[in-house]
Design a protein around this motif. Structure first.
Motif, short mmCIF file in Angstrom:
data_model
loop_
_atom_site.label_atom_id
_atom_site.label_comp_id
_atom_site.label_asym_id
_atom_site.label_seq_id
_atom_site.Cartn_x
_atom_site.Cartn_y
_atom_site.Cartn_z
N SER A 1 0.83 -1.22 0.00
CA SER A 1 0.00 0.00 0.00
C SER A 1 0.86 1.26 0.00
O SER A 1 0.50 2.27 -0.62
CB SER A 1 -0.94 0.00 1.21
OG SER A 1 -0.19 0.00 2.42
N ARG A 2 2.02 1.20 0.67
CA ARG A 2 2.91 2.36 0.72
C ARG A 2 4.02 2.27 -0.32
O ARG A 2 4.79 3.22 -0.51
CB ARG A 2 3.51 2.52 2.11
CG ARG A 2 2.50 2.83 3.19
CD ARG A 2 3.17 3.22 4.50
NE ARG A 2 3.96 2.13 5.07
CZ ARG A 2 5.29 2.09 5.07
NH1 ARG A 2 5.99 3.06 4.52
NH2 ARG A 2 5.93 1.07 5.61
N ASP A 3 4.17 1.10 -0.94
CA ASP A 3 5.23 0.87 -1.92
C ASP A 3 6.59 1.19 -1.32
O ASP A 3 7.41 1.90 -1.90
CB ASP A 3 4.98 1.70 -3.19
CG ASP A 3 5.86 1.25 -4.35
OD1 ASP A 3 6.12 0.04 -4.45
OD2 ASP A 3 6.28 2.11 -5.15
N ALA A 4 6.84 0.65 -0.13
CA ALA A 4 8.08 0.94 0.57
C ALA A 4 8.33 -0.14 1.61
O ALA A 4 7.43 -0.92 1.97
CB ALA A 4 8.01 2.30 1.25
N PHE A 5 9.57 -0.19 2.10
CA PHE A 5 9.88 -1.11 3.17
C PHE A 5 9.12 -0.71 4.42
O PHE A 5 8.92 0.47 4.71
CB PHE A 5 11.38 -1.10 3.48
CG PHE A 5 12.21 -1.89 2.52
CD1 PHE A 5 12.25 -3.28 2.59
CD2 PHE A 5 12.98 -1.26 1.55
CE1 PHE A 5 13.02 -4.02 1.71
CE2 PHE A 5 13.75 -1.99 0.66
CZ PHE A 5 13.77 -3.38 0.75
N GLY A 6 8.71 -1.74 5.18
CA GLY A 6 8.17 -1.51 6.50
C GLY A 6 9.30 -1.73 7.50
O GLY A 6 10.37 -1.14 7.39
#
Length: 270
Positions: A66-71
């Motif tokens: 959803s954020r298109d990024a590492f969590g």
């Protein structure tokens, strides 16, 4: 994913994508736990709806679609980075060093040798044009790798890789996984991660975060065994290695028959 969810052409089939997407929309909590990085996971799942963060790099990080990024990420401690690289040099093994970029979504991958072995060359050629991964060949890892390395990954003849794995287990606290290539058992893969990092640990965290009451996992290779140990139900695909089948609660058809998606559908409906 490889040998489990992916079909014989190393893709998510249209049937599997449709089944998983429909189940996710109906409330099933489905995700992937893989040694792959987001650079290949994102395109492979382009047509598949999955609402839960993906476990990538064998648990070294989570990836939020959803954020298109590492969590959440787990970098290897600096003293372990230094010791690991020293041991690799001593064994004449040159791992790919995965360093998270400042943008929080891209990986810089360093390989310090002047030439590849055959396994490394094939690995690089398949991935050199990926947008979320940048290769830096013939370059040692930079200073920032001391505090932002997520993974050291090496591959080559098992007789060369296995002794290094043993030394790493003896002389560091890193999570070390050494397992055969699913297509060529003479080639071994070596993953070196921060202490305590594993697919199993990441899945337990996801279960706690999502409130899941039951964990069902699927696997085919030796690096899936820790995940099997913490699952309520461990499922081996028909093409799994013998040790994986022995550890499984259930054995289903091979991966290329959409067996994982079909099992989830039947299980979710029961």
């Amino acid at each position: 994913m490889d040998g489990t969810l992916l079909s014989s052409d190393s893709r998510v089939s249209a049937r599997t994508a449709a089944i998983i997407s429909d189940l996710s929309a109906a409330g099933a909590m489905i995700t992937v736990a893989t040694a792959r990085t987001p650079a290949t996971v994102v395109p492979l799942l382009a047509d598949t709806r999955i609402g839960v963060d993906a476990v990538v790099m064998t648990g070294a990080a989570m990836w939020s679609r959803s954020r298109d990024a590492f969590g959440e990420v787990h970098a290897i401690p600096e003293d372990h980075v230094v010791r690991t690289l020293d041991l690799c040099r001593h064994h004449d093994i040159h791992p790919f060093v995965y360093v998270i970029a400042p943008d929080g979504r891209t990986l810089d991958v360093y390989h310090g040798a002047k030439a590849f072995n055959k396994a490394e060359e094939g690995f690089y050629l398949e991935r050199r044009k990926l947008t979320l991964k940048r290769f830096h060949l013939g370059q040692p890892a930079p200073a920032r790798a001391l505090h932002s390395s997520l993974l050291f990954y090496a591959m080559g003849p098992a007789e060369a890789i296995a002794p290094l794995a043993d030394k790493l287990r003896e002389q560091t606290d890193c999570s070390v996984s050494c397992y055969p290539d699913i297509f060529n058992p003479a080639i071994a893969n070596l993953e070196i991660l921060a202490p305590g990092v594993s697919k199993a640990a990441a899945i337990k965290l996801l279960a706690a975060q999502t409130g899941a009451q039951r964990i069902v996992v699927f696997g085919d290779n030796l690096n899936d065994l820790p995940m099997f140990a913490i699952a309520d139900t461990a499922v081996a695909v028909g093409n799994a290695m013998p040790q994986v089948k022995e550890a499984a609660d259930i054995i289903i058809e091979p991966n290329y028959t959409d067996s994982v998606a079909r099992f989830i559908a039947a299980d979710f409906a029961s």
